[in-house]
Design a protein around this motif. Structure first.
Motif, mmCIF file in Angstrom:
data_model
loop_
_atom_site.group_PDB
_atom_site.id
_atom_site.type_symbol
_atom_site.label_atom_id
_atom_site.label_comp_id
_atom_site.label_asym_id
_atom_site.label_seq_id
_atom_site.Cartn_x
_atom_site.Cartn_y
_atom_site.Cartn_z
ATOM 1 N N GLN A 297 84.587 36.437 -1.114
ATOM 2 C CA GLN A 297 84.663 34.982 -1.227
ATOM 3 C C GLN A 297 85.275 34.401 0.046
ATOM 4 O O GLN A 297 86.362 34.804 0.464
ATOM 5 C CB GLN A 297 85.523 34.585 -2.432
ATOM 6 N N ASN A 298 84.552 33.483 0.669
ATOM 7 C CA ASN A 298 85.068 32.756 1.830
ATOM 8 C C ASN A 298 85.530 33.686 2.949
ATOM 9 O O ASN A 298 86.511 33.410 3.641
ATOM 10 C CB ASN A 298 86.232 31.842 1.424
ATOM 11 N N THR B 179 80.047 34.874 -1.791
ATOM 12 C CA THR B 179 80.107 33.433 -1.989
ATOM 13 C C THR B 179 80.803 32.765 -0.818
ATOM 14 O O THR B 179 81.935 33.123 -0.476
ATOM 15 C CB THR B 179 80.869 33.102 -3.290
ATOM 16 N N PHE B 180 80.117 31.832 -0.170
ATOM 17 C CA PHE B 180 80.677 31.083 0.957
ATOM 18 C C PHE B 180 81.177 32.002 2.069
ATOM 19 O O PHE B 180 82.184 31.724 2.719
ATOM 20 C CB PHE B 180 81.801 30.150 0.497
ATOM 21 N N CYS B 181 80.486 33.107 2.297
ATOM 22 C CA CYS B 181 80.815 33.952 3.451
ATOM 23 C C CYS B 181 80.017 33.467 4.655
ATOM 24 O O CYS B 181 78.924 32.910 4.507
ATOM 25 C CB CYS B 181 80.509 35.413 3.154
ATOM 26 N N ILE C 225 75.518 33.496 -2.409
ATOM 27 C CA ILE C 225 75.631 32.079 -2.757
ATOM 28 C C ILE C 225 76.255 31.318 -1.596
ATOM 29 O O ILE C 225 77.380 31.597 -1.184
ATOM 30 C CB ILE C 225 76.481 31.876 -4.020
ATOM 31 N N SER C 226 75.504 30.395 -1.015
ATOM 32 C CA SER C 226 76.008 29.487 0.031
ATOM 33 C C SER C 226 76.610 30.250 1.206
ATOM 34 O O SER C 226 77.651 29.860 1.748
ATOM 35 C CB SER C 226 77.035 28.511 -0.552
ATOM 36 N N CYS C 227 75.970 31.331 1.616
ATOM 37 C CA CYS C 227 76.397 32.057 2.819
ATOM 38 C C CYS C 227 75.638 31.509 4.024
ATOM 39 O O CYS C 227 74.534 30.977 3.887
ATOM 40 C CB CYS C 227 76.152 33.554 2.667
#
Length: 517
Positions: free
Chosen positions: A170-171, A212-214, A241-243
């Motif tokens: 994550q992130n 996620t968000f990486c 997801i949203s990378c």
């Protein structure tokens, strides 16, 4: 000592021989003696519990041995040296660094890495030139590689087993390659790993992970980059997801090592991409996937089995292979949109659950979320799209089970999902070992059937996971009642939240991962 031979002698402190000279005048002469495969073999073990994670501090391991970390945690552990080689223990592996011993193994399970940073490679973990790496059921949150590669994990030159399974990234961020995970040049084959519950002991695999968000600041593989992978390598049940990345492969970048394909032709099984992108404004190569096949002079067949995306862009996947032109080599870029399937089930307040193929497109949506789950043809890596409106027509819990599902709204001010008509204690979703993602919506923790009763939006036996992105959690007063207790999440093994708002004082009890907030 003359004409002796020491072979494969390992000890906790030193391999081969340990001279013990009790006098400053004593001496030892060694001649015509060979030492083959001798080593130090120090075992590092950290074992905590789910309720009491150990905090072992940064680990710099350069010895042979069996190393194990279970239920441990690292927060803002850093490798701040300025070295720019993978063997430098001061600049690689913010929490765990392992290097250079042919018999060394490491197992990391049920651990948490938060805000860990490496100057060069592997913000959380860096493993270089060892025997075996198994990283299972861990979370990597906001880990980073400041200048180079592998924001969460970096793995390079492993001889026997590489297993990454059940992990949440994550992130996480890398400057150049592999925002969450980077795997490089490992020459393994067959079944080098010990068989686990979700595999057959494959020697190289990434299974059941979420990114996620990486992101990558400059080049390739916003979520994951796999470079020089062997034929035995498999990717299965992974969500991106949203990378994003500035250049190529917003979600995934991978390149096989050889021209041969796996026996069944596939490297990737049940992958799912949502809102991944290349941030470049010129020519994006693969918003979801950048697949490099440098050693091939022809177009290979599709390496993806039942892989899905919510991205309709023609440039969602880019395939690159060698071709000969007038005696010189160049690279052929081909957009292969059809290699990733369009897959989302649509739900609308004006839909019809009785249609034989409801949800297949926006013109023929399902009415209820429960029906949409029934319409999912496979058990993992799918999406359900909520159209605008108030989706509170469920009358029984929705069983997620082992599935990996993302429910995607049109915005937290446009799509609402809630316990609605559920009677008594309103349980909306039940997750066992699967993963549920709720994105871009409002979630109402209130049952109109029994508004004074608590409602539960997600319940799990403890091994399921949940991710929330751009979500508002709220309650509503119905019939003059004010809810005395509203539970949003109960007992989850892993939880990630990005852009979550909690509104209304009626929400008096939130329970996340066995901890009340």
């Amino acid at each position: 000592m003359n004409s002796c031979s020491f072979s494969s002698v390992c000890d906790v402190y030193d391999g081969g021989i340990v001279p013990s000279l009790n006098s400053p005048l004593a001496s030892l002469t060694v001649s015509n003696t060979s030492f083959v495969g001798c080593c130090r073999a120090r075992n590092v073990e950290c074992t905590g519990t789910a309720d009491n994670k150990k905090q072992p501090g940064r680990q710099n391991i350069t010895d042979n041995g069996t190393n194990s970390f279970t239920w441990c945690e690292w927060s803002e552990s850093k490798a701040t040296g300025k070295g720019e080689t993978y063997s430098d223990g001061t600049s690689n592996g913010g929490a765990i660094f392992m290097f250079g011993q042919s018999s060394a193994t490491v197992s990391v399970s049920h651990c948490a890495f938060k805000g860990c940073v490496a100057y060069y490679a592997g913000g959380g973990i860096s493993c270089y030139s060892i025997k075996s790496v198994e990283i299972v059921n861990n979370t990597f949150n906001a880990c980073a590689s400041e200048t180079w590669i592998g924001g969460g994990v970096f793995v390079f030159t492993i001889s026997t087993c590489v297993r990454i399974s059940g992990c949440e990234f994550q992130n996480c961020m890398a400057r150049e390659r592999g925002g969450g995970l980077n795997l490089n040049n490992f020459n393994v084959s067959g079944t080098g790993c010990i068989p686990a519950a979700n595999d057959n002991g494959e020697s190289a695999c990434v299974f059941d992970c979420n990114f996620t968000f990486c992101s990558v600041v400059n080049t390739v593989g916003g979520g994951m980059r796999c470079y020089g992978i062997p034929i035995a390598f498999k990717m299965r049940s992974i969500q991106f997801i949203s990378c994003s990345t500035a250049a190529n492969g917003g979600g995934l970048c991978f390149r096989p090592e050889k021209t041969e394909k796996p026996d069944d032709g596939f490297y990737c099984y049940f992958l799912f991409f949502h809102e991944c992108k290349c941030r470049t404004t010129s020519t994006p190569y693969g918003h979801d996937v950048y697949y490099l096949d440098y050693y091939s002079s022809h177009l290979h067949s599709n390496p993806f089995y039942e892989c899905y995306t919510t991205n309709s862009n023609d440039k969602r996947i880019c395939y690159v292979y060698n071709y000969s032109s007038s005696g010189s080599w160049a690279y052929q870029h081909t957009e292969k949109k059809d290699w990733l399937k369009d897959k989302t089930i649509y739900v609308s307040v004006s839909g019809n659950d009785n249609l034989e193929s409801c949800g297949a497109n926006e013109s023929n949506p399902c009415l209820t979320v429960k029906k949409a789950f029934e319409m999912c043809e496979i058990q993992i890596s799918l999406a359900i799209t909520l159209m605008e409106g108030n989706h509170q027509s469920e009358v029984a819990p929705i069983e997620i089970g082992e599935k990996k599902i993302s429910v995607i709204g049109k915005g937290k001010d446009k799509s609402l999902i809630g316990t609605g008509a559920l009677s008594s204690v309103g349980i909306l979703f039940s997750v066992s070992t699967g993963h549920l993602g709720l994105l871009h919506m409002k979630v109402d923790c209130n049952s109109s059937a029994n508004p004074s009763s608590p409602s539960v939006v997600v319940v799990s036996d403890g091994s399921g996971s949940l991710s929330l992105e751009d979500v508002v959690i709220t309650t509503s007063k119905t019939g003059g009642y004010v809810m005395s207790s509203s539970v949003f999440v109960v007992v989850l093994s892993q939880l990630s939240m990005v852009g979550v708002e909690i509104k209304d004082t009626n929400i008096t009890r939130l329970q996340f991962c066995e901890t009340e907030l």
